[in-house]
Design a protein around this motif. Structure first.
Motif, PDB file in Angstrom:
ATOM      1  N   ARG A   1       0.829  -1.200   0.000  1.00  0.00           N
ATOM      2  CA  ARG A   1       0.000   0.000   0.000  1.00  0.00           C
ATOM      3  C   ARG A   1       0.864   1.251   0.000  1.00  0.00           C
ATOM      4  O   ARG A   1       0.452   2.303   0.486  1.00  0.00           O
ATOM      5  CB  ARG A   1      -0.916  -0.007   1.230  1.00  0.00           C
TER       6      ARG A   1
ATOM      7  N   HIS B   1      -3.346   4.672   4.443  1.00  0.00           N
ATOM      8  CA  HIS B   1      -4.135   4.075   5.519  1.00  0.00           C
ATOM      9  C   HIS B   1      -5.630   4.092   5.201  1.00  0.00           C
ATOM     10  O   HIS B   1      -6.419   3.465   5.885  1.00  0.00           O
ATOM     11  CB  HIS B   1      -3.887   4.837   6.828  1.00  0.00           C
ATOM     12  N   SER B   2      -5.996   4.827   4.167  1.00  0.00           N
ATOM     13  CA  SER B   2      -7.423   4.953   3.846  1.00  0.00           C
ATOM     14  C   SER B   2      -7.995   3.620   3.366  1.00  0.00           C
ATOM     15  O   SER B   2      -7.269   2.722   2.945  1.00  0.00           O
ATOM     16  CB  SER B   2      -7.626   5.993   2.747  1.00  0.00           C
ATOM     17  N   ARG B   3      -9.297   3.538   3.414  1.00  0.00           N
ATOM     18  CA  ARG B   3     -10.000   2.321   2.957  1.00  0.00           C
ATOM     19  C   ARG B   3     -10.123   2.344   1.442  1.00  0.00           C
ATOM     20  O   ARG B   3     -11.076   2.875   0.885  1.00  0.00           O
ATOM     21  CB  ARG B   3     -11.404   2.285   3.554  1.00  0.00           C
TER      22      ARG B   3
ATOM     23  N   ALA C   1      -9.562  -0.406  -1.837  1.00  0.00           N
ATOM     24  CA  ALA C   1      -9.234  -1.783  -2.198  1.00  0.00           C
ATOM     25  C   ALA C   1      -7.869  -1.813  -2.873  1.00  0.00           C
ATOM     26  O   ALA C   1      -7.517  -0.886  -3.603  1.00  0.00           O
ATOM     27  CB  ALA C   1     -10.306  -2.342  -3.132  1.00  0.00           C
TER      28      ALA C   1
END
Lengths: 346, 346
Positions: free
Chosen positions: A144, A165-167, A169
């Motif tokens: 990520r 860190h965000s959501r 996919a």
DNA sequence: CCTGGCACTCCAGGCGCCGGAGTGCCAAGT
DNA sequence: ACTTGGCACTCCGGCGCCTGGAGTGCCAGG
């Protein structure tokens, strides 16, 4: 009261004191320089010069020493900047021509300046707020994490690694980053760095809502990089030279070194000198002794020149005791500034 | 002949001399330290210590001064490294925790070391040949230029800009670069830097002939970047502190500063100290005075510690007069090394 | 306006002197 | 076998003194 001769006397005093490091008396003066008059006459001139504040005596019945004001007059009106010899010029060019990237150029320049002037040298990185964005790259480097690379037209490169860190996919990451990359380049390229930083919120606003959080993370890092690119940097060398001529710094040598390590102080000094409108031909600017007292650099003189396109990109110069050989120092600074500018022009 | 007491005497001499900077005599010694014997007895011990080369007198009928050999024995067997106070530890941690990228960590560390030890500090960048390639990026930045970015697992980033001169159609450039990018990452990632450099020719061989020339140009630049990543770098700070305790350097202060500016010398020194098997607990290593004479650093002592994973990544430390407070200096170096290692572990 | 002469000032450095701190050694004590 | 007090000796470092030299300011004459 031949004003002309008095100036000749002042010049002789400065030159003599610089070379001998000892207070200079009237008798020695007429012996060593062709002044065509007797010591008594010189004494009268000296009395006037002292009255006007150009010279002073350490104690009664000692020779005279130039004051800061005396040096100032000397560099402004009396000194003739000696051109460098062809051999010296060639040496400078040869030494700088081998440089690879920007860091290397700066590094070589500062060492060169220190060694030819035998004083401490300072080179400010070319950047300032004038630099413009040349390219922004956003790279997905596994997991990520993304790598941001920012390139300016002054050759400076900043990079940042962001871990998101965000959501979002995992699969969406690559297209998101690619999208950002396109938007950023479209919006920022050829803008000035400071300007570019202000444009970031606008870019963020155009990102579709679901990916907005992740985009913000990336943009925050980029903002960081842009800020760093704005930040001034300096490199110094030749501090050992200051120690060698250490007797010239009664007690302040320590504080001089401190000032040199405090890059903030140096940058402010360079900034101020760039603004000095008295900067003579070739962008040369000279600060003498107490003129920069507030910076803890009393008893030191600084000679700098702008360099780079229009001499506006940044400054370089040397720093030494007030009692320095201004003509040759100024010549060296000017020459080096010219060659560096020429190399940077490519 | 109580060997034990003689050691106590040596320890007292070192401690007294370090704090007073003056040759220490037998009478003062019994007054200031609880030795429980008379001055005459001490004198006998001192005579023996001098015979064995641990102490010396500047001239007849003066007190004794520790020799390099004396300091060596002191640090090896007599000194008890004083642990730092909780407050000091907290201060160190707080100061280092704010750091952003690798450069920032190194910069803060060197300043911190200099300020708490009040001596000159040196920090070597973590890299060495142990670093491995984490990612290689090849970016087409308009025209015939490409940007190469190399990231190592120590956090170091190197970049190069290549302008291609080979005969390749403009349209072919992007796919060629993308292809290279894939090949390079496949071949180099997680290899050590030195290893990676050796693998480059292999990668080149697999490129189809028509594009071979262009690929070679890119690979040459990458090779350059890999070499730079191998290159050791050091940062120094606190040179002003050396001047402050200047009376301890009879004449060599200039050469000490020169050595500090010559990064090559420092790197060699760090290298040698890393190899010293005498390095005690915590990876601490100490060089005293003439032990590094060849480097122009006589009259100087150096205390360093490895840091980073397994203390093998790089070294940091301080440099000061032979007459330095070894116990506290060693404690400070050790503590800082630990905290930096911890931060780098993330 | 320049110049030689003259009296004056003051630092730098050499000299001599002494006190203090330190040592080595010895003979006596434990 | 150590330790200790005593004693004679050494030598640096600082102080005061002095003098020579370099430099100055001023004045009167050219």
């Amino acid at each position: 009261m031949s004003d002309e001769r008095r100036m000749a006397v002042l010049r002789a005093i400065v030159e003599d004191y610089v070379s001998t490091r000892e207070p200079v008396g009237s008798k020695n003066l007429v012996e060593r320089y062709q002044l065509g008059v007797s010591p008594a006459t010189i004494r009268n001139d000296m009395a006037v010069l002292e009255e006007e504040g150009y010279i002073a005596q350490p104690h009664t019945s000692a020779g005279r020493v130039p004051t800061d004001k005396g040096y100032r007059l000397f560099v402004d009106r009396l000194a003739t900047v000696k051109p460098m010899s062809a051999a010296e010029k060639r040496a400078i060019q040869a030494f700088l021509d081998g440089a690879a990237d920007l860091d290397d150029i700066v590094d070589r320049t500062v060492r060169l300046l220190a060694s030819i002037t035998r004083q401490a040298a300072v080179v400010q990185y070319p950047s300032l707020s004038r630099a413009a964005v040349r390219h922004v790259e956003v790279i997905h480097v596994g997991g990520r994490s993304a790598l941001l690379v920012l390139i300016t037209d002054t050759g400076r490169v900043e990079q940042r690694v962001v871990t998101l860190h965000s959501r979002v996919a995992d699969a969406e990451l690559p297209p998101l980053l690619a999208d950002l990359r396109t938007r950023l380049n479209a919006a920022l390229v050829s803008r000035r760095v400071a300007e570019a930083r202000d444009l970031l919120p606008g870019v963020a606003d155009e990102v579709p809502a679901p990916q907005r959080a992740a985009a913000d993370e990336v943009l925050a890092a980029l903002r960081d990089g842009l800020t760093a690119a704005l930040e001034e940097r300096v490199v110094i060398a030749g501090t050992a030279n200051l120690v060698r001529s250490g007797t010239d710094f009664p007690a302040s040598l320590g504080s001089v070194l401190e000032a040199l390590e405090e890059h903030v102080v140096l940058l402010r000094l360079m900034q101020e000198m760039a603004e000095d409108q008295q900067s003579g031909p070739g962008g040369l600017s000279v600060r003498i002794g107490a003129e920069n007292l507030d910076l803890g650099l009393a008893e030191t003189s600084v000679v700098t020149s702008g360099y780079g396109e229009g001499q506006a990109l940044a400054r370089l110069g040397v720093l030494g005791p007030t009692r320095m050989d201004y003509p040759t120092t100024m010549a060296a600074v000017r020459s080096v500034a010219r060659y560096v500018s020429r190399i940077l022009a490519q």
